[in-house]
Scaffold this motif. Structure first.
Motif, mmCIF file in Angstrom:
data_model
loop_
_atom_site.group_PDB
_atom_site.id
_atom_site.type_symbol
_atom_site.label_atom_id
_atom_site.label_comp_id
_atom_site.label_asym_id
_atom_site.label_seq_id
_atom_site.Cartn_x
_atom_site.Cartn_y
_atom_site.Cartn_z
ATOM 1 N N SER A 83 46.563 50.945 45.073
ATOM 2 C CA SER A 83 45.548 50.223 45.840
ATOM 3 C C SER A 83 44.708 49.285 44.999
ATOM 4 O O SER A 83 43.970 48.484 45.539
ATOM 5 C CB SER A 83 44.640 51.215 46.564
ATOM 6 N N GLY A 84 44.795 49.333 43.700
ATOM 7 C CA GLY A 84 43.984 48.464 42.863
ATOM 8 C C GLY A 84 42.564 48.982 42.740
ATOM 9 O O GLY A 84 42.173 49.964 43.363
ATOM 10 N N ARG A 85 41.792 48.295 41.945
ATOM 11 C CA ARG A 85 40.404 48.686 41.725
ATOM 12 C C ARG A 85 39.525 47.969 42.735
ATOM 13 O O ARG A 85 39.616 46.758 42.889
ATOM 14 C CB ARG A 85 40.021 48.315 40.305
ATOM 15 N N CYS A 86 38.672 48.709 43.419
ATOM 16 C CA CYS A 86 37.810 48.142 44.453
ATOM 17 C C CYS A 86 36.352 48.344 44.078
ATOM 18 O O CYS A 86 35.994 49.347 43.486
ATOM 19 C CB CYS A 86 38.057 48.825 45.800
ATOM 20 N N SER A 99 41.187 44.278 43.066
ATOM 21 C CA SER A 99 42.155 43.672 42.152
ATOM 22 C C SER A 99 43.513 43.507 42.820
ATOM 23 O O SER A 99 44.403 42.890 42.266
ATOM 24 C CB SER A 99 42.294 44.516 40.888
ATOM 25 N N ARG A 100 43.649 44.035 44.025
ATOM 26 C CA ARG A 100 44.900 43.920 44.775
ATOM 27 C C ARG A 100 44.840 42.688 45.676
ATOM 28 O O ARG A 100 43.863 42.471 46.375
ATOM 29 C CB ARG A 100 45.109 45.172 45.619
ATOM 30 N N ALA A 101 45.879 41.877 45.659
ATOM 31 C CA ALA A 101 45.949 40.705 46.528
ATOM 32 C C ALA A 101 46.290 41.174 47.943
ATOM 33 O O ALA A 101 47.373 41.690 48.191
ATOM 34 C CB ALA A 101 46.996 39.725 46.021
ATOM 35 N N LEU A 102 45.351 40.986 48.865
ATOM 36 C CA LEU A 102 45.543 41.449 50.236
ATOM 37 C C LEU A 102 45.915 40.317 51.182
ATOM 38 O O LEU A 102 46.105 40.543 52.364
ATOM 39 C CB LEU A 102 44.276 42.152 50.733
ATOM 40 N N GLY A 103 45.995 39.088 50.677
ATOM 41 C CA GLY A 103 46.417 37.961 51.509
ATOM 42 C C GLY A 103 45.267 37.039 51.848
ATOM 43 O O GLY A 103 44.311 37.466 52.498
ATOM 44 N N ASP A 104 45.357 35.800 51.402
ATOM 45 C CA ASP A 104 44.327 34.814 51.688
ATOM 46 C C ASP A 104 44.331 34.489 53.180
ATOM 47 O O ASP A 104 45.372 34.219 53.760
ATOM 48 C CB ASP A 104 44.565 33.546 50.869
ATOM 49 N N GLY A 105 43.167 34.547 53.797
ATOM 50 C CA GLY A 105 43.052 34.250 55.220
ATOM 51 C C GLY A 105 43.276 35.449 56.119
ATOM 52 O O GLY A 105 43.075 35.365 57.327
ATOM 53 N N ALA A 106 43.675 36.582 55.562
ATOM 54 C CA ALA A 106 43.886 37.788 56.373
ATOM 55 C C ALA A 106 42.524 38.300 56.853
ATOM 56 O O ALA A 106 41.480 37.968 56.308
ATOM 57 C CB ALA A 106 44.596 38.861 55.561
ATOM 58 N N GLU A 107 42.553 39.103 57.897
ATOM 59 C CA GLU A 107 41.328 39.665 58.449
ATOM 60 C C GLU A 107 41.096 41.064 57.890
ATOM 61 O O GLU A 107 41.973 41.911 57.916
ATOM 62 C CB GLU A 107 41.401 39.728 59.973
ATOM 63 N N LEU A 108 39.894 41.280 57.404
ATOM 64 C CA LEU A 108 39.460 42.567 56.905
ATOM 65 C C LEU A 108 38.523 43.154 57.956
ATOM 66 O O LEU A 108 37.690 42.433 58.503
ATOM 67 C CB LEU A 108 38.724 42.355 55.582
ATOM 68 N N LEU A 152 48.232 46.483 56.606
ATOM 69 C CA LEU A 152 49.284 45.909 55.769
ATOM 70 C C LEU A 152 50.632 46.482 56.184
ATOM 71 O O LEU A 152 50.702 47.487 56.874
ATOM 72 C CB LEU A 152 49.042 46.256 54.293
ATOM 73 N N ALA A 153 51.699 45.842 55.733
ATOM 74 C CA ALA A 153 53.029 46.415 55.936
ATOM 75 C C ALA A 153 53.097 47.693 55.095
ATOM 76 O O ALA A 153 52.727 47.693 53.933
ATOM 77 C CB ALA A 153 54.101 45.428 55.496
ATOM 78 N N GLY A 154 53.530 48.764 55.687
ATOM 79 C CA GLY A 154 53.521 50.052 54.992
ATOM 80 C C GLY A 154 52.179 50.726 55.218
ATOM 81 O O GLY A 154 51.527 50.514 56.237
ATOM 82 N N PRO A 155 51.687 51.506 54.239
ATOM 83 C CA PRO A 155 50.395 52.173 54.405
ATOM 84 C C PRO A 155 49.256 51.153 54.444
ATOM 85 O O PRO A 155 49.207 50.242 53.624
ATOM 86 C CB PRO A 155 50.271 53.063 53.173
ATOM 87 N N ASP A 156 48.351 51.303 55.403
ATOM 88 C CA ASP A 156 47.212 50.404 55.503
ATOM 89 C C ASP A 156 46.249 50.664 54.345
ATOM 90 O O ASP A 156 46.188 51.754 53.791
ATOM 91 C CB ASP A 156 46.477 50.606 56.824
#
Length: 171
Positions: free
Chosen positions: A45-48, A70-79, A156-160
């Motif tokens: 999951s990277g460092r948050c 530190s994990r790329a979650l996608g530019d423009g994606a909705e959080l 995300l694809a796979g585990p959210d």
């Protein structure tokens, strides 16, 4: 613990030494498992982190923070971020940031925020919530403690991706 296993070869060793060494070996394996599990989670999951703009936030003010990973979650994606006020249902003698298992949601607000790519890698989003003036601030020492947390999740694809942070909202 390997040097201590040589005691078995000594003529004066007895069965009690074997039991004690077996217990220490089991503890070492459990600690190794915990360290490897934490390392796997950090790699997956990277460092948050959640960087607060101004603390503490009083009820009636606006809570602003920057979520970074530190994990790329996608530019423009909705959080999706959820600000929650939790109050333990029964008396809780444990002091800390984690609410009790039986905690009830006193107040909750869900909002969506746009994710942005960071130049050094990873993602970030600016979070902002208006905290209602009628709600109580964090009180870990109360008979029924009140705690504020923000839950950040991205499908995300796979585990959210989901992570939780304590929030500094104090009256």
């Amino acid at each position: 613990l390997l040097p201590f296993h040589t005691v078995w070869a000594l003529p004066w060793s007895y069965w009690g030494v074997w039991i004690v060494l077996g217990i220490f070996d089991a503890l070492a394996v459990a600690m190794l498992y915990g360290v490897l599990q934490n390392a796997w989670r950090a790699l997956r999951s990277g460092r948050c982190r959640l960087r607060w703009d101004a603390v503490p936030v009083k009820p009636g003010a606006t809570f602003n923070a920057r979520f970074e990973t530190s994990r790329a979650l996608g530019d423009g994606a909705e959080l999706e971020a959820t600000l929650r006020c939790l109050r333990d249902r029964s008396e809780n003698r444990v002091i800390g940031d984690e609410p009790a298992v039986d905690a009830e949601e006193v107040w909750v607000e869900k909002r969506s925020f746009r994710l942005h790519d960071r130049p050094e890698g990873g993602s970030w989003a600016q979070l902002s919530f208006a905290v209602p003036a009628k709600e109580r601030g964090t009180d870990s020492f109360a008979v029924r403690p009140v705690r504020w947390v923000v839950v950040v999740s991205v499908p995300l694809a796979g585990p959210d991706f989901t992570t939780t942070f304590p929030v500094p909202i104090y009256a």
